[in-house]
Write a protein that holds these residues in place. Sequence first.
Motif, PDB file in Angstrom:
ATOM      1  N   UNK A   6      -9.283  -2.920   4.904  1.00 59.11           N
ATOM      2  CA  UNK A   6      -9.836  -4.189   5.375  1.00 59.11           C
ATOM      3  C   UNK A   6      -8.793  -5.298   5.398  1.00 59.11           C
ATOM      4  N   UNK A   7      -7.915  -5.328   4.398  1.00 58.69           N
ATOM      5  CA  UNK A   7      -6.850  -6.337   4.409  1.00 58.69           C
ATOM      6  C   UNK A   7      -5.919  -6.115   5.597  1.00 58.69           C
ATOM      7  N   UNK A  54       0.841  -1.203   0.000  1.00 57.25           N
ATOM      8  CA  UNK A  54       0.000   0.000   0.000  1.00 57.25           C
ATOM      9  C   UNK A  54       0.874   1.251   0.000  1.00 57.25           C
ATOM     10  N   UNK A  55       1.931   1.257   0.823  1.00 55.08           N
ATOM     11  CA  UNK A  55       2.860   2.388   0.832  1.00 55.08           C
ATOM     12  C   UNK A  55       3.541   2.525  -0.531  1.00 55.08           C
ATOM     13  N   UNK A  60      -5.903  -8.218  -1.748  1.00 53.42           N
ATOM     14  CA  UNK A  60      -4.454  -8.326  -1.949  1.00 53.42           C
ATOM     15  C   UNK A  60      -4.106  -8.334  -3.436  1.00 53.42           C
ATOM     16  N   UNK A  61      -4.913  -9.049  -4.229  1.00 57.13           N
ATOM     17  CA  UNK A  61      -4.675  -9.085  -5.671  1.00 57.13           C
ATOM     18  C   UNK A  61      -4.788  -7.705  -6.287  1.00 57.13           C
ATOM     19  N   UNK A  62      -5.777  -6.934  -5.847  1.00 54.29           N
ATOM     20  CA  UNK A  62      -5.969  -5.577  -6.363  1.00 54.29           C
ATOM     21  C   UNK A  62      -4.764  -4.695  -6.028  1.00 54.29           C
ATOM     22  N   UNK A 114     -10.763   1.830  -3.689  1.00 50.95           N
ATOM     23  CA  UNK A 114      -9.604   0.948  -3.465  1.00 50.95           C
ATOM     24  C   UNK A 114      -9.070   0.986  -2.036  1.00 50.95           C
ATOM     25  N   UNK A 115      -9.250   2.133  -1.364  1.00 46.97           N
ATOM     26  CA  UNK A 115      -8.722   2.237   0.000  1.00 46.97           C
ATOM     27  C   UNK A 115      -9.495   1.326   0.955  1.00 46.97           C
TER      28      UNK A 115
END
Length: 257
Positions: free
Chosen positions: A213-214, A150-151, A231-233, A207-208
């Motif tokens: 949630x992950x 994400x970062x 995770x795939x996204x 997307x956030x």
Amino acid sequence: MGARANWIAFWTIIVKEVRRFSRIWGQTILPPAITMTLYFIIFGNLIGSRIGEMGGYSYMEFIAPGLIMMSVITNSYSNVVSSFFGNKFQHSVEELLVSPIPNWIILLGFTLGGVARGLAVGLIVTLVALFFVDLPLYSLSIIALTVFFTAFLFSLGGFLNALFATTFDDISIVPTFVLTPLTYLGGVFYSIKLLPEFWQSVSTLNPILHMVNAFRYGFLGITDIDLVLALGMIFLTSIILFGVCLHLLNKGVGIRQ
């Protein structure tokens, strides 16, 4: 350039980026810690005690992962956009572009500099959270994968913003009008299961929401959406955005005009 020269160039860019945000820690590290402390006091202690449980956990436990992720997103983004646009503004980026350093190393160096700031702030906010709540740990590997990529993704977003920005005002448009609304509507403070079915479907386009949630799943083991999809996204978007940024950098978009 050989592999050793590439490594030296790559490491030099990263060290320069880390020293840049570390030197001005009063502007880069301290404010997120203070802001998140206020969030934990107001939303966690004062308001959260009246809300009760959410997803089987106290409201403080529920929002803590989201607040950590929010600080990671904003800081990784703002680090790269401000740093690379600063190089454009001072015309020092031309020195990088005329050097024999491959563009993918320049892009990766700036991006990982943003990742370093995002993770540093995320760690500090986590320590702040532990003053208020005992966070459970469900899956360390999910936490590490989610927070790093994400970062990485938002550092690339900051790089893209810096490429197209022509004034200092331009680097604040995306964080103000896009990033902040998406973050606040991304399930940081609530579960989308509380929403009507239509708005639950709309929320999944954010997307956030998938990232928050992950990350929350890594701590609490609960999620409102499919973990594999989330995770795939994140991975797929990171790869695509890296390719887009590298293509624009190779073409000189936003730099050679």
